[in-house]
Design a protein around this motif. Structure first.
Motif, PDB file in Angstrom:
ATOM      1  N   VAL A 111      77.728  50.783  59.705  1.00  0.00           N
ATOM      2  CA  VAL A 111      78.844  51.632  59.290  1.00  0.00           C
ATOM      3  C   VAL A 111      79.585  52.218  60.492  1.00  0.00           C
ATOM      4  O   VAL A 111      80.806  52.419  60.447  1.00  0.00           O
ATOM      5  N   SER A 112      78.869  52.477  61.593  1.00  0.00           N
ATOM      6  CA  SER A 112      79.524  53.015  62.788  1.00  0.00           C
ATOM      7  C   SER A 112      80.484  52.002  63.390  1.00  0.00           C
ATOM      8  O   SER A 112      81.572  52.358  63.860  1.00  0.00           O
ATOM      9  N   PHE A 113      80.095  50.744  63.360  1.00  0.00           N
ATOM     10  CA  PHE A 113      80.951  49.673  63.874  1.00  0.00           C
ATOM     11  C   PHE A 113      82.222  49.563  63.034  1.00  0.00           C
ATOM     12  O   PHE A 113      83.335  49.493  63.558  1.00  0.00           O
ATOM     13  N   ASN A 114      82.050  49.569  61.718  1.00  0.00           N
ATOM     14  CA  ASN A 114      83.204  49.470  60.822  1.00  0.00           C
ATOM     15  C   ASN A 114      84.129  50.669  60.978  1.00  0.00           C
ATOM     16  O   ASN A 114      85.362  50.522  60.960  1.00  0.00           O
ATOM     17  N   GLU A 157      96.839  59.423  54.100  1.00  0.00           N
ATOM     18  CA  GLU A 157      96.796  58.707  55.370  1.00  0.00           C
ATOM     19  C   GLU A 157      95.365  58.630  55.901  1.00  0.00           C
ATOM     20  O   GLU A 157      94.917  57.588  56.377  1.00  0.00           O
ATOM     21  N   ILE A 158      94.643  59.742  55.810  1.00  0.00           N
ATOM     22  CA  ILE A 158      93.260  59.790  56.305  1.00  0.00           C
ATOM     23  C   ILE A 158      92.346  58.916  55.451  1.00  0.00           C
ATOM     24  O   ILE A 158      91.324  58.406  55.926  1.00  0.00           O
ATOM     25  N   ALA A 159      92.715  58.735  54.182  1.00  0.00           N
ATOM     26  CA  ALA A 159      91.882  57.918  53.287  1.00  0.00           C
ATOM     27  C   ALA A 159      91.848  56.459  53.709  1.00  0.00           C
ATOM     28  O   ALA A 159      90.904  55.729  53.361  1.00  0.00           O
ATOM     29  N   LEU A 160      92.858  56.009  54.479  1.00  0.00           N
ATOM     30  CA  LEU A 160      92.913  54.600  54.877  1.00  0.00           C
ATOM     31  C   LEU A 160      91.701  54.180  55.704  1.00  0.00           C
ATOM     32  O   LEU A 160      91.012  53.219  55.338  1.00  0.00           O
ATOM     33  N   PRO A 161      91.404  54.852  56.844  1.00  0.00           N
ATOM     34  CA  PRO A 161      90.229  54.411  57.615  1.00  0.00           C
ATOM     35  C   PRO A 161      88.927  54.552  56.835  1.00  0.00           C
ATOM     36  O   PRO A 161      88.016  53.735  56.990  1.00  0.00           O
ATOM     37  N   LEU A 162      88.836  55.585  55.993  1.00  0.00           N
ATOM     38  CA  LEU A 162      87.631  55.762  55.182  1.00  0.00           C
ATOM     39  C   LEU A 162      87.473  54.621  54.195  1.00  0.00           C
ATOM     40  O   LEU A 162      86.379  54.070  54.010  1.00  0.00           O
ATOM     41  N   SER A 163      88.580  54.239  53.571  1.00  0.00           N
ATOM     42  CA  SER A 163      88.556  53.133  52.609  1.00  0.00           C
ATOM     43  C   SER A 163      88.196  51.813  53.284  1.00  0.00           C
ATOM     44  O   SER A 163      87.363  51.050  52.782  1.00  0.00           O
ATOM     45  N   LEU A 168      84.293  47.547  53.563  1.00  0.00           N
ATOM     46  CA  LEU A 168      83.665  46.496  54.365  1.00  0.00           C
ATOM     47  C   LEU A 168      82.166  46.708  54.460  1.00  0.00           C
ATOM     48  O   LEU A 168      81.380  45.776  54.261  1.00  0.00           O
ATOM     49  N   PHE A 169      81.757  47.945  54.746  1.00  0.00           N
ATOM     50  CA  PHE A 169      80.340  48.263  54.896  1.00  0.00           C
ATOM     51  C   PHE A 169      79.569  48.001  53.608  1.00  0.00           C
ATOM     52  O   PHE A 169      78.505  47.370  53.623  1.00  0.00           O
ATOM     53  N   GLY A 170      80.107  48.463  52.486  1.00  0.00           N
ATOM     54  CA  GLY A 170      79.404  48.319  51.219  1.00  0.00           C
ATOM     55  C   GLY A 170      79.193  46.871  50.821  1.00  0.00           C
ATOM     56  O   GLY A 170      78.096  46.480  50.415  1.00  0.00           O
ATOM     57  N   ASN A 171      80.232  46.060  50.958  1.00  0.00           N
ATOM     58  CA  ASN A 171      80.128  44.656  50.552  1.00  0.00           C
ATOM     59  C   ASN A 171      79.188  43.861  51.449  1.00  0.00           C
ATOM     60  O   ASN A 171      78.369  43.067  50.970  1.00  0.00           O
ATOM     61  N   ILE A 172      79.308  44.052  52.749  1.00  0.00           N
ATOM     62  CA  ILE A 172      78.468  43.287  53.680  1.00  0.00           C
ATOM     63  C   ILE A 172      77.010  43.739  53.601  1.00  0.00           C
ATOM     64  O   ILE A 172      76.096  42.918  53.562  1.00  0.00           O
ATOM     65  N   LEU A 173      76.789  45.065  53.548  1.00  0.00           N
ATOM     66  CA  LEU A 173      75.421  45.572  53.483  1.00  0.00           C
ATOM     67  C   LEU A 173      74.745  45.168  52.179  1.00  0.00           C
ATOM     68  O   LEU A 173      73.555  44.827  52.171  1.00  0.00           O
ATOM     69  N   ALA A 174      75.501  45.181  51.081  1.00  0.00           N
ATOM     70  CA  ALA A 174      74.924  44.780  49.795  1.00  0.00           C
ATOM     71  C   ALA A 174      74.423  43.343  49.853  1.00  0.00           C
ATOM     72  O   ALA A 174      73.322  43.037  49.380  1.00  0.00           O
ATOM     73  N   GLY A 175      75.225  42.459  50.446  1.00  0.00           N
ATOM     74  CA  GLY A 175      74.795  41.062  50.573  1.00  0.00           C
ATOM     75  C   GLY A 175      73.569  40.926  51.447  1.00  0.00           C
ATOM     76  O   GLY A 175      72.649  40.135  51.139  1.00  0.00           O
ATOM     77  N   GLN A 215      86.263  39.660  52.876  1.00  0.00           N
ATOM     78  CA  GLN A 215      86.330  41.032  53.382  1.00  0.00           C
ATOM     79  C   GLN A 215      87.110  41.108  54.694  1.00  0.00           C
ATOM     80  O   GLN A 215      87.816  42.088  54.945  1.00  0.00           O
ATOM     81  N   THR A 216      87.002  40.087  55.511  1.00  0.00           N
ATOM     82  CA  THR A 216      87.809  40.028  56.733  1.00  0.00           C
ATOM     83  C   THR A 216      89.283  39.960  56.377  1.00  0.00           C
ATOM     84  O   THR A 216      90.116  40.666  56.966  1.00  0.00           O
ATOM     85  N   TYR A 217      89.611  39.121  55.418  1.00  0.00           N
ATOM     86  CA  TYR A 217      91.000  38.971  54.985  1.00  0.00           C
ATOM     87  C   TYR A 217      91.544  40.292  54.428  1.00  0.00           C
ATOM     88  O   TYR A 217      92.656  40.714  54.778  1.00  0.00           O
ATOM     89  N   ILE A 218      90.767  40.949  53.587  1.00  0.00           N
ATOM     90  CA  ILE A 218      91.214  42.208  52.980  1.00  0.00           C
ATOM     91  C   ILE A 218      91.410  43.287  54.040  1.00  0.00           C
ATOM     92  O   ILE A 218      92.415  44.017  54.030  1.00  0.00           O
ATOM     93  N   PHE A 219      90.464  43.402  54.962  1.00  0.00           N
ATOM     94  CA  PHE A 219      90.524  44.444  55.992  1.00  0.00           C
ATOM     95  C   PHE A 219      91.813  44.333  56.801  1.00  0.00           C
ATOM     96  O   PHE A 219      92.549  45.317  56.954  1.00  0.00           O
ATOM     97  N   PHE A 220      92.116  43.137  57.278  1.00  0.00           N
ATOM     98  CA  PHE A 220      93.272  42.990  58.156  1.00  0.00           C
ATOM     99  C   PHE A 220      94.577  42.829  57.389  1.00  0.00           C
ATOM    100  O   PHE A 220      95.653  43.087  57.938  1.00  0.00           O
ATOM    101  N   THR A 221      94.509  42.418  56.128  1.00  0.00           N
ATOM    102  CA  THR A 221      95.713  42.427  55.309  1.00  0.00           C
ATOM    103  C   THR A 221      96.179  43.862  55.080  1.00  0.00           C
ATOM    104  O   THR A 221      97.369  44.178  55.208  1.00  0.00           O
ATOM    105  N   LEU A 222      95.235  44.747  54.771  1.00  0.00           N
ATOM    106  CA  LEU A 222      95.574  46.155  54.568  1.00  0.00           C
ATOM    107  C   LEU A 222      96.044  46.800  55.866  1.00  0.00           C
ATOM    108  O   LEU A 222      97.034  47.549  55.884  1.00  0.00           O
TER     109      LEU A 222
END
Length: 235
Positions: A111-114, A157-163, A168-175, A215-222
């Protein structure tokens, strides 16, 4: 170093610096991609433009097409200006999310990396927005459509980095957790548990390949969308 190579511990006098495996994987990817970009750049300079690309030149061209597909619709005429940073991070995050296939810890499961990537994207959006229109115009934008909505716009605006971080963290960690649990179950039920290995390729195909790339696509698309809102010309 501990018995399991999950964390590298550096003893610096009385201070112990612990580096998670996820960060070590990212560091190795930085070296690999640095070498790739240097070699590809030299090959492209020497390539004959009248001939069809092949080898590393072809790979570099396809990487460019993929990155362009992700960002161009959002960044529009500013795409080439931001392509180096977005292109590098898109390719590296895509590769990082595939490291689970090698039994390594995905950097994006940290999560720190993300959060670091998301905060960097957030600061870049704010900086370039202010740089283009000015601080006064940026403040005015946060007050639209009415001044008393300023706090809500700031929260948005602050919600963006949190989102970006938690999605990303939730989806990758769940897998990662689900795959680990399946392997633990297989090990505990040996020799009958070997049958479970029939399922594991499908788990890796979904969580490491499909979900990781999505998740990579979503992160950088947003990230490119919100940056484009600040720097690109509205049609």
């Amino acid at each position: 170093m501990e018995d399991q190579i999950s964390t590298l511990v550096l003893h610096l006098g009385s201070f112990d610096l612990e580096i998670p495996q996820s960060i070590l994987v990212w560091f190795v990817l930085c070296i690999v991609f640095a070498v790739f970009f240097i070699v590809a750049g030299k090959k492209i300079e020497k390539a004959d433009p009248t001939q069809a690309p092949k080898g590393i030149v072809y790979i570099a061209e396809e990487c460019y097409n993929i990155v362009n597909m992700v960002c161009k619709g959002n960044l529009k005429e500013t795409t080439m200006h931001y392509l180096p940073v977005f292109g590098t991070l898109i390719l590296m995050m895509g590769a990082a999310n595939l490291t689970g296939l090698l039994g390594l810890q995905n950097p994006t499961s940290n999560v720190s990396f993300n959060a670091t990537l998301a905060i960097c994207a957030f600061l870049m959006i704010q900086y370039h927005g202010i740089r283009k229109a000015g601080a006064k115009a940026r403040f005015k934008e946060l007050c639209e459509p009415m001044f008393f909505l300023f706090p809500l716009n700031v929260i948005g605006e602050i919600a963006l980095p949190l989102s970006l971080t938690m999605r990303l963290f939730g989806n990758i960690l769940a897998g990662t957790i689900i795959t680990m649990l399946v392997y633990t179950l297989i090990k505990s039920l040996l020799p009958i548990g070997v049958i479970g290995l029939v399922v594991t390729p499908f788990l890796h195909a979904y969580f490491d390949i499909f979900s990781g790339l999505i998740q990579t696509y979503i992160f950088f698309t947003l990230a490119s969308f919100f940056l484009g809102q600040q720097v690109a010309t509205e049609e």
